[in-house]
Scaffold this motif. Sequence first.
Motif, PDB file in Angstrom:
ATOM      1  N   ASN A 217      -5.399  29.024 -19.125  1.00  0.00           N
ATOM      2  CA  ASN A 217      -6.717  29.222 -19.299  1.00  0.00           C
ATOM      3  C   ASN A 217      -7.498  29.005 -18.024  1.00  0.00           C
ATOM      4  O   ASN A 217      -7.943  27.979 -17.249  1.00  0.00           O
ATOM      5  N   ALA A 218      -7.715  30.372 -17.245  1.00  0.00           N
ATOM      6  CA  ALA A 218      -8.186  30.223 -16.012  1.00  0.00           C
ATOM      7  C   ALA A 218      -9.625  29.815 -15.883  1.00  0.00           C
ATOM      8  O   ALA A 218      -9.975  29.391 -14.736  1.00  0.00           O
ATOM      9  N   ASP A 219     -10.342  30.127 -16.969  1.00  0.00           N
ATOM     10  CA  ASP A 219     -11.876  29.565 -16.703  1.00  0.00           C
ATOM     11  C   ASP A 219     -11.966  28.178 -16.694  1.00  0.00           C
ATOM     12  O   ASP A 219     -12.686  27.576 -15.763  1.00  0.00           O
ATOM     13  N   GLU A 220     -11.100  27.422 -17.532  1.00  0.00           N
ATOM     14  CA  GLU A 220     -11.078  25.911 -17.502  1.00  0.00           C
ATOM     15  C   GLU A 220     -10.530  25.634 -16.086  1.00  0.00           C
ATOM     16  O   GLU A 220     -11.226  24.613 -15.620  1.00  0.00           O
ATOM     17  N   VAL A 221      -9.618  26.025 -15.711  1.00  0.00           N
ATOM     18  CA  VAL A 221      -9.110  25.768 -14.470  1.00  0.00           C
ATOM     19  C   VAL A 221     -10.252  26.020 -13.238  1.00  0.00           C
ATOM     20  O   VAL A 221     -10.430  25.082 -12.401  1.00  0.00           O
ATOM     21  N   HIS A 222     -10.885  27.099 -13.381  1.00  0.00           N
ATOM     22  CA  HIS A 222     -11.915  27.482 -12.331  1.00  0.00           C
ATOM     23  C   HIS A 222     -12.900  26.314 -12.403  1.00  0.00           C
ATOM     24  O   HIS A 222     -13.165  25.880 -11.352  1.00  0.00           O
ATOM     25  N   ASN A 223     -13.281  25.963 -13.625  1.00  0.00           N
ATOM     26  CA  ASN A 223     -14.342  24.838 -13.560  1.00  0.00           C
ATOM     27  C   ASN A 223     -14.044  23.758 -13.066  1.00  0.00           C
ATOM     28  O   ASN A 223     -14.708  22.845 -12.317  1.00  0.00           O
ATOM     29  N   ILE A 224     -12.900  23.279 -13.415  1.00  0.00           N
ATOM     30  CA  ILE A 224     -12.140  22.046 -12.688  1.00  0.00           C
ATOM     31  C   ILE A 224     -12.146  22.058 -11.176  1.00  0.00           C
ATOM     32  O   ILE A 224     -12.483  21.144 -10.470  1.00  0.00           O
ATOM     33  N   VAL A 225     -11.630  22.995 -10.752  1.00  0.00           N
ATOM     34  CA  VAL A 225     -11.351  23.212  -9.397  1.00  0.00           C
ATOM     35  C   VAL A 225     -12.768  23.412  -8.487  1.00  0.00           C
ATOM     36  O   VAL A 225     -13.082  22.600  -7.410  1.00  0.00           O
ATOM     37  N   LYS A 226     -13.690  24.019  -9.105  1.00  0.00           N
ATOM     38  CA  LYS A 226     -14.954  24.375  -8.608  1.00  0.00           C
ATOM     39  C   LYS A 226     -15.748  22.771  -8.318  1.00  0.00           C
ATOM     40  O   LYS A 226     -16.372  22.525  -7.220  1.00  0.00           O
ATOM     41  N   GLU A 227     -15.561  22.015  -9.570  1.00  0.00           N
ATOM     42  CA  GLU A 227     -16.146  20.693  -9.520  1.00  0.00           C
ATOM     43  C   GLU A 227     -15.713  19.819  -8.236  1.00  0.00           C
ATOM     44  O   GLU A 227     -16.178  19.216  -7.663  1.00  0.00           O
ATOM     45  N   CYS A 228     -14.357  19.881  -8.239  1.00  0.00           N
ATOM     46  CA  CYS A 228     -13.605  19.218  -6.979  1.00  0.00           C
ATOM     47  C   CYS A 228     -13.897  19.675  -5.647  1.00  0.00           C
ATOM     48  O   CYS A 228     -14.276  18.792  -4.883  1.00  0.00           O
ATOM     49  N   VAL A 229     -14.245  20.914  -5.559  1.00  0.00           N
ATOM     50  CA  VAL A 229     -14.438  21.487  -4.158  1.00  0.00           C
ATOM     51  C   VAL A 229     -16.027  21.128  -4.068  1.00  0.00           C
ATOM     52  O   VAL A 229     -16.597  20.671  -2.857  1.00  0.00           O
ATOM     53  N   ASP A 230     -16.910  21.120  -4.947  1.00  0.00           N
ATOM     54  CA  ASP A 230     -18.258  20.713  -4.653  1.00  0.00           C
ATOM     55  C   ASP A 230     -18.071  19.290  -4.279  1.00  0.00           C
ATOM     56  O   ASP A 230     -19.299  18.848  -3.584  1.00  0.00           O
ATOM     57  N   GLY A 231     -17.489  18.500  -5.073  1.00  0.00           N
ATOM     58  CA  GLY A 231     -17.522  17.108  -4.722  1.00  0.00           C
ATOM     59  C   GLY A 231     -17.044  16.751  -3.374  1.00  0.00           C
ATOM     60  O   GLY A 231     -17.441  15.633  -2.683  1.00  0.00           O
ATOM     61  N   VAL A 232     -16.094  17.462  -2.955  1.00  0.00           N
ATOM     62  CA  VAL A 232     -15.696  17.217  -1.313  1.00  0.00           C
ATOM     63  C   VAL A 232     -16.355  17.511  -0.486  1.00  0.00           C
ATOM     64  O   VAL A 232     -16.867  17.275   0.795  1.00  0.00           O
ATOM     65  N   LEU A 233     -16.788  18.967  -0.601  1.00  0.00           N
ATOM     66  CA  LEU A 233     -17.439  19.810   0.532  1.00  0.00           C
ATOM     67  C   LEU A 233     -18.836  20.056   0.463  1.00  0.00           C
ATOM     68  O   LEU A 233     -19.470  20.351   1.526  1.00  0.00           O
ATOM     69  N   GLY A 234     -19.388  19.674  -0.940  1.00  0.00           N
ATOM     70  CA  GLY A 234     -20.799  19.793  -1.018  1.00  0.00           C
ATOM     71  C   GLY A 234     -21.548  19.192   0.141  1.00  0.00           C
ATOM     72  O   GLY A 234     -21.371  17.610   0.229  1.00  0.00           O
ATOM     73  N   GLY A 235     -22.726  19.679   0.591  1.00  0.00           N
ATOM     74  CA  GLY A 235     -23.584  18.892   1.615  1.00  0.00           C
ATOM     75  C   GLY A 235     -22.786  18.501   3.009  1.00  0.00           C
ATOM     76  O   GLY A 235     -23.424  18.175   3.776  1.00  0.00           O
ATOM     77  N   GLU A 236     -21.810  19.121   3.239  1.00  0.00           N
ATOM     78  CA  GLU A 236     -20.887  18.954   4.358  1.00  0.00           C
ATOM     79  C   GLU A 236     -20.943  20.220   5.357  1.00  0.00           C
ATOM     80  O   GLU A 236     -21.234  21.283   4.765  1.00  0.00           O
ATOM     81  N   ASP A 237     -20.931  20.156   6.704  1.00  0.00           N
ATOM     82  CA  ASP A 237     -20.761  21.228   7.727  1.00  0.00           C
ATOM     83  C   ASP A 237     -19.535  21.183   8.106  1.00  0.00           C
ATOM     84  O   ASP A 237     -18.737  20.072   8.196  1.00  0.00           O
ATOM     85  N   TYR A 238     -19.089  22.436   8.517  1.00  0.00           N
ATOM     86  CA  TYR A 238     -17.591  22.534   9.053  1.00  0.00           C
ATOM     87  C   TYR A 238     -17.540  21.607  10.048  1.00  0.00           C
ATOM     88  O   TYR A 238     -18.342  21.572  11.279  1.00  0.00           O
ATOM     89  N   ASN A 239     -16.241  20.792  10.226  1.00  0.00           N
ATOM     90  CA  ASN A 239     -15.840  19.895  11.330  1.00  0.00           C
ATOM     91  C   ASN A 239     -14.439  19.902  11.230  1.00  0.00           C
ATOM     92  O   ASN A 239     -13.808  19.465  10.364  1.00  0.00           O
ATOM     93  N   GLN A 240     -13.898  20.723  12.330  1.00  0.00           N
ATOM     94  CA  GLN A 240     -12.559  20.612  12.415  1.00  0.00           C
ATOM     95  C   GLN A 240     -11.806  19.238  12.295  1.00  0.00           C
ATOM     96  O   GLN A 240     -10.489  19.451  11.609  1.00  0.00           O
ATOM     97  N   ASN A 241     -12.160  18.086  12.737  1.00  0.00           N
ATOM     98  CA  ASN A 241     -11.803  17.054  12.433  1.00  0.00           C
ATOM     99  C   ASN A 241     -11.397  16.390  10.881  1.00  0.00           C
ATOM    100  O   ASN A 241     -10.662  15.364  10.766  1.00  0.00           O
ATOM    101  N   ASN A 242     -12.255  16.900  10.104  1.00  0.00           N
ATOM    102  CA  ASN A 242     -12.175  16.650   8.836  1.00  0.00           C
ATOM    103  C   ASN A 242     -11.310  17.521   7.944  1.00  0.00           C
ATOM    104  O   ASN A 242     -11.105  17.198   6.580  1.00  0.00           O
ATOM    105  N   ILE A 243     -10.905  18.484   8.437  1.00  0.00           N
ATOM    106  CA  ILE A 243     -10.300  19.643   7.527  1.00  0.00           C
ATOM    107  C   ILE A 243      -9.037  18.904   6.791  1.00  0.00           C
ATOM    108  O   ILE A 243      -8.859  19.417   5.351  1.00  0.00           O
ATOM    109  N   ASN A 244      -8.143  18.320   7.603  1.00  0.00           N
ATOM    110  CA  ASN A 244      -6.763  17.778   6.803  1.00  0.00           C
ATOM    111  C   ASN A 244      -7.414  17.206   5.728  1.00  0.00           C
ATOM    112  O   ASN A 244      -6.826  16.903   4.472  1.00  0.00           O
TER     113      ASN A 244
END
Length: 116
Positions: free
Chosen positions: A14-41
């Motif tokens: 179910n690609a739609d279900e997986v997409h929603n899960i992953v998008k929520e994880c990405v939003d939670g980690v990167l939301g509100g952040e600016d690129y910073n090489q020191n935080n990439i890992n």
Amino acid sequence: MEDYHRHSDETGFNADEVHNIVKECVDGVLGGEDYNQNNINQWTASIVEQSLTHLVKLGKAYKYIVTCAVVQRSAYGFHTASSCFWDTTSDGTCTVRWENRTMNCIVNVFGIAIVL
């Protein structure tokens, strides 16, 4: 380790279900952040670990492979490709593209059905 049994009404990845899960994880980690090489890992590890945790909690008979790339936005763009040889009736893939004004993130999830 928990036993996983495919529900009788479950048909394929179910690609739609997986997409929603992953998008929520990405939003939670990167939301509100600016690129910073020191935080990439840390960011990429958090995204793949959280995504896998949520996918496994679905309790479906799948093995998952999750990849994540975060790059600074530039005029040069960012291109990826993948190819798989598998059972298209049960296995699948999902790509989540996320961006803000300073960075791009691509997460790929590959789901391979476990035949019991």
